[in-house]
Design a protein around this motif. Structure first.
Motif, short mmCIF file in Angstrom:
data_model
loop_
_atom_site.label_atom_id
_atom_site.label_comp_id
_atom_site.label_asym_id
_atom_site.label_seq_id
_atom_site.Cartn_x
_atom_site.Cartn_y
_atom_site.Cartn_z
N SER A 15 0.87 -1.15 0.05
CA SER A 15 -0.02 -0.07 0.10
C SER A 15 0.96 1.35 0.01
CB SER A 15 -0.99 -0.01 1.17
OG SER A 15 -1.40 -1.23 1.31
N PRO A 16 1.05 1.84 -1.22
CA PRO A 16 1.96 3.21 -1.00
C PRO A 16 1.36 4.10 -0.60
CG PRO A 16 0.99 2.70 -3.44
CD PRO A 16 0.54 1.48 -2.50
N ASP A 17 -0.10 4.33 -0.40
CA ASP A 17 -0.61 5.32 0.21
C ASP A 17 -0.33 5.19 1.93
OD1 ASP A 17 -1.38 6.79 -2.10
OD2 ASP A 17 -3.02 5.22 -2.33
N LEU A 18 -0.18 4.12 2.26
CA LEU A 18 -0.04 3.89 3.70
C LEU A 18 0.82 5.02 4.71
CD1 LEU A 18 -1.54 1.84 5.63
CD2 LEU A 18 0.67 0.81 5.73
N ARG A 19 0.30 5.52 5.69
CA ARG A 19 1.19 6.47 6.45
C ARG A 19 1.57 5.52 7.97
NH1 ARG A 19 -1.99 11.89 7.08
NH2 ARG A 19 -2.28 12.52 4.99
N GLY A 20 0.54 4.82 8.23
CA GLY A 20 0.53 3.79 9.37
C GLY A 20 -0.57 2.73 9.59
N ALA A 21 -0.40 1.90 10.67
CA ALA A 21 -1.14 0.92 10.79
C ALA A 21 -1.10 0.04 11.79
CB ALA A 21 -1.44 0.17 9.32
N ALA A 22 -1.91 -0.40 12.31
CA ALA A 22 -1.83 -1.28 13.66
C ALA A 22 -2.75 -2.41 13.39
CB ALA A 22 -2.01 -0.51 15.12
N GLU B 292 -7.11 9.61 5.59
CA GLU B 292 -8.24 8.72 5.42
C GLU B 292 -7.89 7.68 6.62
OE1 GLU B 292 -10.04 7.85 1.95
OE2 GLU B 292 -9.59 9.60 1.11
N VAL B 293 -9.00 7.49 7.28
CA VAL B 293 -8.91 6.32 8.37
C VAL B 293 -9.84 5.21 8.07
CG1 VAL B 293 -9.18 5.47 10.74
CG2 VAL B 293 -8.27 7.78 10.17
N PHE B 294 -9.03 4.02 8.02
CA PHE B 294 -9.84 2.67 7.61
C PHE B 294 -9.72 1.63 8.93
CE2 PHE B 294 -8.29 4.22 3.75
CZ PHE B 294 -9.43 4.29 2.82
N ALA B 295 -10.71 1.07 9.18
CA ALA B 295 -10.66 0.08 10.33
C ALA B 295 -11.57 -1.10 10.04
CB ALA B 295 -11.16 0.75 11.64
N VAL B 296 -10.93 -2.25 10.15
CA VAL B 296 -11.68 -3.57 9.77
C VAL B 296 -11.71 -4.66 11.07
CG1 VAL B 296 -11.56 -5.70 8.58
CG2 VAL B 296 -11.31 -3.55 7.44
N ARG B 297 -12.66 -5.19 11.45
CA ARG B 297 -12.69 -6.49 12.38
C ARG B 297 -13.06 -7.74 11.87
NH1 ARG B 297 -15.81 -3.49 17.17
NH2 ARG B 297 -17.42 -3.29 15.80
N ASN B 298 -12.41 -8.38 11.84
CA ASN B 298 -12.42 -9.67 11.35
C ASN B 298 -11.69 -11.06 12.04
OD1 ASN B 298 -13.48 -11.38 9.28
ND2 ASN B 298 -11.72 -11.14 7.77
N GLU B 299 -12.43 -12.14 11.92
CA GLU B 299 -11.71 -13.20 12.67
C GLU B 299 -11.40 -12.94 14.04
OE1 GLU B 299 -11.44 -16.08 10.96
OE2 GLU B 299 -11.91 -15.49 8.78
N GLY B 300 -12.06 -12.18 14.89
CA GLY B 300 -11.58 -11.85 16.12
C GLY B 300 -10.35 -11.14 16.40
N LEU B 301 -9.79 -10.35 15.23
CA LEU B 301 -8.75 -9.27 15.14
C LEU B 301 -9.38 -8.05 14.65
CD1 LEU B 301 -6.13 -11.89 13.53
CD2 LEU B 301 -6.30 -11.18 15.95
N ALA B 302 -8.51 -6.96 14.82
CA ALA B 302 -8.90 -5.63 14.15
C ALA B 302 -7.60 -5.06 13.63
CB ALA B 302 -9.62 -4.91 15.31
N VAL C 232 -4.09 4.23 8.45
CA VAL C 232 -4.15 5.75 8.11
C VAL C 232 -3.52 6.17 6.71
CG1 VAL C 232 -3.51 8.00 8.71
CG2 VAL C 232 -4.32 6.56 10.56
N THR C 233 -4.09 6.54 5.97
CA THR C 233 -3.53 6.77 4.37
C THR C 233 -3.60 8.18 4.04
OG1 THR C 233 -5.71 6.50 3.43
CG2 THR C 233 -4.47 4.68 3.85
N ASP C 234 -2.81 8.53 3.00
CA ASP C 234 -2.92 9.79 2.47
C ASP C 234 -4.30 9.95 1.99
OD1 ASP C 234 -0.36 10.32 2.86
OD2 ASP C 234 0.44 9.65 0.92
N ARG C 235 -4.80 11.11 1.42
CA ARG C 235 -6.02 11.41 0.86
C ARG C 235 -6.16 10.83 -0.28
NH1 ARG C 235 -7.91 17.26 0.43
NH2 ARG C 235 -10.00 16.32 0.61
N PHE C 236 -7.60 10.40 -0.69
CA PHE C 236 -7.65 9.70 -2.12
C PHE C 236 -7.09 8.26 -2.26
CE2 PHE C 236 -7.39 14.03 -2.93
CZ PHE C 236 -8.68 14.66 -2.68
#
Lengths: 131, 74
Positions: A32-39, A88-98, A102-106
């Motif tokens: 993901s080239p737009d990714l700024r950070g994730a957890a 932009e912020v994305f969040a997903v819950r799946n299979e007991g994990l989350a 956070v990405t750049d705009r667009f």
């Protein structure tokens, strides 16, 4: 904190180890080239892996985000996408994990959500990243 | 009778300008802030920034953006 994450399905399933989570996150960042950070968070909201920043803050802020999202309609959400002027912020819950990212705009929302879901799914199955 | 050469050039330039304007118009719509929640069975719901739930979501998202920090370029 546990309350929000116990709403996730299969929360009792064995959490993946830190090394697998870190490998999955590294793979996600590479894809993901737009990714700024994730957890990636475990069944009880504990951070298994994070790109940068304090793990406690990722955990607290992800908990707040999921709590606010669940409270919006009183129904647990599966995915969250919030676009702001700053990113932009994305969040997903799946299979007991989350997973939270956070990405750049667009950033391409469908791709990012798919990658997060795939990462969690593969991680839950014991692999280090989407195949 | 073929059009004069400068007409062709002008038409082409104004054509590109029209395309760029249309692109910018389309770009402006998704560039507005929004909060979208996805529920089981494919349902989704948008929450306006000025609603109570929307405002809370934007505050929570702002905190996460702050934690992630700026992206390292290059």
């Amino acid at each position: 904190m546990v309350g929000i994450f116990t709403q996730m399905m299969d929360a009792a399933a064995a959490a993946p180890d830190k090394e697998s989570a870190e490998a999955a996150l590294a793979f996600l960042a590479e894809m993901s080239p737009d990714l700024r950070g994730a957890a990636i968070l475990g069944p009880e909201g504990k951070v298994l892996a994070a790109t940068e920043g304090e793990p406690e803050r990722w955990s607290e802020d992800a908990e707040t985000l999921f709590a606010d999202a669940d409270a919006a309609e009183g129904v647990p959400v599966e995915q969250i996408h919030i676009a702001t002027e700053q990113g932009e912020v994305f969040a997903v819950r799946n299979e007991g994990l989350a997973a939270v990212s956070v990405t750049d705009r667009f950033a391409l929302a469908s791709l990012m959500l798919y990658d997060l879901r795939a990462t969690l799914r593969e991680l839950a199955r014991g692999a280090g990243g989407p195949s | 009778m073929p059009p004069k050469p400068h007409r062709v050039l002008l038409d082409r330039v104004s054509g590109y300008a029209d395309e760029a304007a249309a692109f910018m118009r389309r770009r402006r719509v998704p560039s507005r802030p929004f909060a979208r929640l996805y529920y089981p069975h494919g349902r989704s719901a948008d929450h306006a920034q000025d609603s109570r739930s929307g405002a809370e979501l934007f505050v929570a998202a702002g905190r996460l953006i702050e934690v992630a920090g700026k992206r390292q370029k290059g």
